[in-house]
Design an enzyme around this catalytic site. Structure first.
Site, PDB file in Angstrom:
ATOM      1  CD  GLU A 100      -1.773  -2.390   1.536  1.00 56.25           C
ATOM      2  OE1 GLU A 100      -0.577  -2.641   1.812  1.00 56.25           O
ATOM      3  OE2 GLU A 100      -2.690  -3.234   1.650  1.00 56.25           O
TER       4      GLU A 100
ATOM      5  CG  MET B 168      22.235  12.217   1.219  1.00 57.07           C
ATOM      6  SD  MET B 168      23.365  13.362   0.390  1.00 57.07           S
ATOM      7  CE  MET B 168      22.305  14.035  -0.876  1.00 57.07           C
TER       8      MET B 168
ATOM      9  CE  LYS C 277     -16.715  -7.354   5.552  1.00 53.23           C
ATOM     10  NZ  LYS C 277     -16.018  -8.600   5.907  1.00 53.23           N
TER      11      LYS C 277
ATOM     12  CG  PHE D 100      -8.370  -9.959  12.269  1.00 54.34           C
ATOM     13  CD1 PHE D 100      -7.061 -10.296  12.601  1.00 54.34           C
ATOM     14  CD2 PHE D 100      -8.745 -10.003  10.933  1.00 54.34           C
ATOM     15  CE1 PHE D 100      -6.151 -10.658  11.625  1.00 54.34           C
ATOM     16  CE2 PHE D 100      -7.833 -10.372   9.955  1.00 54.34           C
ATOM     17  CZ  PHE D 100      -6.540 -10.701  10.297  1.00 54.34           C
ATOM     18  CD  GLN D 101      -6.458  -7.565   8.553  1.00 54.54           C
ATOM     19  OE1 GLN D 101      -7.448  -7.337   7.848  1.00 54.54           O
ATOM     20  NE2 GLN D 101      -5.344  -8.093   8.076  1.00 54.54           N
TER      21      GLN D 101
HETATM   22  C1  TPP Z   1      12.477   5.542   4.299  1.00 49.17           C
HETATM   23  C2  TPP Z   1      13.760   6.222   4.535  1.00 49.17           C
HETATM   24  N1  TPP Z   1      14.703   5.675   5.329  1.00 49.17           N
HETATM   25  C3  TPP Z   1      15.886   6.290   5.502  1.00 49.17           C
HETATM   26  C4  TPP Z   1      16.151   7.498   4.898  1.00 49.17           C
HETATM   27  C5  TPP Z   1      17.472   8.204   5.140  1.00 49.17           C
HETATM   28  N2  TPP Z   1      18.241   8.289   3.894  1.00 49.17           N
HETATM   29  C6  TPP Z   1      18.231   9.393   3.113  1.00 49.17           C
HETATM   30  S1  TPP Z   1      19.136   9.230   1.731  1.00 49.17           S
HETATM   31  C7  TPP Z   1      19.597   7.676   2.160  1.00 49.17           C
HETATM   32  C8  TPP Z   1      20.495   6.879   1.272  1.00 49.17           C
HETATM   33  C9  TPP Z   1      19.855   6.537  -0.006  1.00 49.17           C
HETATM   34  O1  TPP Z   1      20.657   5.613  -0.653  1.00 49.17           O
HETATM   35  P1  TPP Z   1      20.368   5.202  -2.139  1.00 49.17           P
HETATM   36  O2  TPP Z   1      18.915   4.989  -2.337  1.00 49.17           O
HETATM   37  O3  TPP Z   1      21.254   4.101  -2.535  1.00 49.17           O
HETATM   38  O4  TPP Z   1      20.677   6.536  -2.958  1.00 49.17           O
HETATM   39  P2  TPP Z   1      22.041   7.338  -3.111  1.00 49.17           P
HETATM   40  O5  TPP Z   1      22.084   8.354  -2.028  1.00 49.17           O
HETATM   41  O6  TPP Z   1      23.163   6.355  -3.006  1.00 49.17           O
HETATM   42  O7  TPP Z   1      21.931   7.959  -4.451  1.00 49.17           O
HETATM   43  C10 TPP Z   1      19.034   7.315   3.386  1.00 49.17           C
HETATM   44  C11 TPP Z   1      19.263   6.017   4.072  1.00 49.17           C
HETATM   45  C12 TPP Z   1      15.136   8.033   4.096  1.00 49.17           C
HETATM   46  N3  TPP Z   1      15.265   9.214   3.471  1.00 49.17           N
HETATM   47  N4  TPP Z   1      13.971   7.373   3.899  1.00 49.17           N
END
Ligand code: TPP
Lengths: 578, 175
Positions: A50, A471, A162, A112-113
């Site tokens: 979802e 990042m 529901k 439930f749910q």
């Molecule tokens: C759901 C979620 N979990 C953690 C983060 C923290 N976060 C931001 S950028 C990143 C790294 C992303 O890595 P990747 O998708 O391989 O992209 P890149 O930066 O290497 O281009 C993380 C863990 C986030 N933004 N969203």
């Protein structure tokens, strides 16, 4: 009078609202609703999670301007929608999320749910409803769509037990809504518009910064007319990218954490900042007390609460960007600012920020984005995930056509891009849609690959694989002495993975093959995926370190140490994350 | 500085939760919040006392307006208002002598004893919060066993109506 079941009332009402596509997944609480849906002419897109449905509805809404609709069952269906609803809330995306709920007589019994869906989503929706009586359903749907799309758009959730879907009521779709507590102001106040015009006319170094609000209100030509008449240079926010043609001579890029050096300097030196449909997010402003230190701020937004929230406004104007810009353009005198333009041009020459080599030795991500720009002649719609690849796409692809850059700015959930790209492609079948994602984010929602095949969507995926959560790794390298904690990733064979989904896939390891791969993907009549095995430890620059001001923009890793020392003293290093 | 806000809200389920949520999420400090019916049964009226500077309070009002169920909000801090709070105070009272002393004290504040037991009395007092604070101070030496205050309700004096649409409709940002 004709009596309909709650499910029929819902379907009839969705038709009345012009809904043609619904993204969702069935479950116990909404089986009766799905039985009715089956008999209506909606395109139902069956998500595999979802969260996917919520981002699909989001992408669909951003690209079409219509309200996106997603649907999930009670409990886990509803909780899985939460990330996408929060994303839509932060980025002001019109959305109606419909969730099933346990029957009214079981509510509160930990059935439930059962989850308290309206309780959970209260802070991440513009408004929400729990419909306890089928007689209220038509009115609630009418109100939900009105609220979602009117004023500052946002998500509205309708939780339907529901038995409400099976009970019957006389159906009549209300012609109008009665919401005395909801009357957004569209037209700007004449006196303030006059005041703004005088301020702009007397400014020596005026600057426009346009946000998502300009795109949401469709004020593209109005913004352009205003900028051209006043000859004021234009910045956008990250979400404002593609509100103004990026190759226009007045365009100056975007400021903020990974914005261009000269854009950050422009903000730091302007004497009149005209902020339109943007909310002074910390990723844009950097350290607040050093933001636009010389500027009188004219702040235009449809949401009064944004005015003065983070940055005091000398002239606050409440109104829709389109209306206000029209009125302001009429009111203001033509202008030009040759000295200011000269200064900006000089900064741009001295600190080009986006300069790239003709051809790099290694698989450089920004260069690959630039190749994508050349190959597509800047005409594609890019839907980007979160992280380094997102920033490079925003920096190195130049968006000239309105509303062709789709990304999540406020919440920044990894896994956004693929499902959002699906929504975008469904909303605009004729567009060339590229999903730009990192290996980390891609793996958060890759289950939706099935949809590309099932719904025959020619989305192209550019997967930037650096085997890192890039990042975060960059922050660890620059600010945590390269202690790489929890960022290295073992990855599956993405080409085989793509092929397992019957999606033509290719791996590129050599710069010489980049262009060919892009052309190959573009020639395929259907979805395709390219895995770019990119340089693992490339960094996104420029960068404003967390807690620093825009004046402290760093342009390379060597810049970090001296700048960070000042920054640490000035701010501590707890301001924000990735 | 303390501000008193009066909000008219639609009588919908969950409206109190929405308002309370907003305050906690945005980090605004509520001193007191009271809710009750009004002259019409479709609306309820909240009196909210918050501590904050002018900009913070303006932001609170604007955020309240974003709630669909909120009809009007007025900051009545600088208006001439009648402010009232009711307090019930259970005071230690071991002898008839102290009981009489307490009753006399209460009377000075137009309060009264509403319950009497062998070693305790309940004092009822109404007034603005300063008055309630004062009587509390006077009763403290006897030993306060239990106390409850309703929180302030407020109404503008004269024929003017507190939460008129015109003064509430702040959103013309400059205002
Ligand atoms: C759901 C979620 N979990 C953690 C983060 C923290 N976060 C931001 S950028 C990143 C790294 C992303 O890595 P990747 O998708 O391989 O992209 P890149 O930066 O290497 O281009 C993380 C863990 C986030 N933004 N969203």
């Amino acid at each position: 009078m004709q009596r309909l079941t709650g499910s029929q009332i819902l379907c009839e009402s969705l038709l009345k609202e012009g809904v043609d596509t619904i993204f969702g997944m069935p479950g116990g609480a909404i089986i009766p609703l799905y039985d009715t849906l089956f008999q209506y002419p909606f395109r139902h897109v069956l998500c595999r999670h979802e969260q996917g449905a919520s981002h699909m509805a989001d992408g669909y809404a951003r690209i079409t301007g219509k309200v996106g609709v997603c649907l999930g069952t009670s409990g886990p269906g509803a909780t899985n929608l939460v990330t996408g609803i929060a994303t839509a809330m932060m980025d002001s995306v019109p959305m109606v999320a419909i969730t099933g709920q346990v029957p009214t007589y079981m509510i509160g019994k930990d059935a439930f749910q059962e989850t308290d869906t309206t309780g959970i989503t209260m802070p991440i929706t513009k408004h929400n409803y729990l419909v306890m009586d089928v007689n209220d359903l038509a009115r609630v749907i009418k109100e939900a769509f009105h609220i979602a799309r009117t004023g500052r758009p946002g998500p509205v959730l309708i939780d339907i037990p529901k038995d409400v879907t099976t009970n019957t009521a006389v159906y009549e779709y209300p012609g109008r809504v009665h919401l005395p507590g909801f009357r957004p102001r569209m037209q700007g106040h004449t006196r303030q518009i006059r005041q703004a015009a005088r301020l702009i006319e007397s400014a020596k170094r005026p600057l426009i910064i346009a946000g998502h609000g300009v795109i949401l209100s469709g004020a593209f030509s109005e913004l352009r007319a205003f900028a051209e008449k006043t000859q004021v240079p234009v910045l956008t926010t990250l979400l404002g990218i593609s509100a103004f043609p990026e190759t226009h001579p007045l365009y100056l890029g975007w400021p903020g954490m990974h914005g261009m050096y000269y854009a950050n300097m422009a903000i730091s030196h302007t004497d009149c900042l005209i902020a339109i449909g943007m909310r002074m997010d910390d990723r844009v402003t950097g350290r607040l007390n050093a933001f636009a230190p010389h500027a009188q701020v004219i702040h235009i937004d449809i949401d009064p609460a944004e005015l003065g929230k983070n940055v005091p406004a000398a002239v606050p104007i409440v109104g829709d960007a389109k209306h206000v810009l029209e009125a302001l353009t009429d009111e203001v005198a033509s202008g030009h600012h040759p000295d200011w333009m000269q200064t900006l041009a000089q900064w741009r020459i001295e600190h080009p920020s986006l300069a790239l080599p003709e051809k790099p030795e290694t698989m450089s991500s920004p260069w690959i984005v630039r190749e994508l720009y050349h190959a597509t002649e800047g005409k594609a719609v890019l839907v980007t995930d979160v992280g380094q690849a997102q920033m490079w796409a925003a920096q190195h692809y130049f968006f000239d056509r309105p509303n062709t850059h789709v990304t999540s700015g406020g919440l920044g959930p990894m896994g956004y891009a693929l499902p959002a790209a699906i929504g975008v492609q469904i909303g605009k079948p004729e567009e060339e849609v590229w999903c730009v994602t990192g290996d980390g984010g891609f793996q958060m929602t890759l289950e939706e690959l099935s949809i590309l095949v099932e719904e025959r969507l020619p989305v192209k995926i550019a997967l930037f694989n650096n085997n890192f959560l890039g990042m975060v790794r960059q922050w660890q390298q620059l600010f945590f002495d390269k202690r790489y904690s929890g960022v290295k990733m073992w990855n599956p064979d993405f080409v085989k993975l793509g092929e397992a989904y019957s999606i033509p896939s290719m791996r590129v390891k050599d710069v010489d093959d980049v262009r060919r791969a892009i052309d190959w993907a573009r020639d395929i009549d259907g979805p395709a995926m390219i895995e770019f095995v990119v340089e693992a430890e490339e960094n996104v620059f420029p960068m404003v370190p967390p807690g620093a001001s825009l004046q402290e923009t760093i342009e390379s890793a060597e810049d970090v140490a001296p700048k960070m020392q000042q920054v640490a003293v000035a701010a501590g290093s707890d301001a924000g994350g990735v | 500085m303390k501000h008193t806000l009066v909000a008219l809200v639609e009588n919908q389920p969950g409206v109190l939760q929405r308002v309370a949520n907003l305050f906690s999420r945005r980090g605004f400090n509520i001193e007191s919040l009271t809710v009750g019916h009004t002259e019409t049964d479709r609306t309820s009226r909240m009196t909210i006392v918050i501590d904050g500077n002018k900009t913070q309070v303006e932001q609170v009002i604007k955020q309240l307006y974003k709630l669909i169920d909120v009809l009007r909000v007025s900051d009545v801090t600088d208006d001439r208002t009648v402010e009232r709070e009711l307090a019930l105070i259970k005071v230690h009272s071991p002898s008839p002598a102290t009981r009489i002393e307490i009753a006399n004290l209460a009377e000075i504040f137009r309060g009264r004893l509403v319950d009497v037991a062998t070693d305790a009395v309940i004092v009822e007092v109404t007034g603005d919060d300063e008055k309630v604070d004062t009587i509390l101070g006077m009763l403290r030496p006897y030993g306060i066993k239990e106390m409850v205050r309703t929180g302030i309700i407020s109404m503008v004096r004269g024929s003017q109506v507190t939460a008129r649409s015109s003064d509430g409709r702040l959103p013309d940002a400059a205002g």
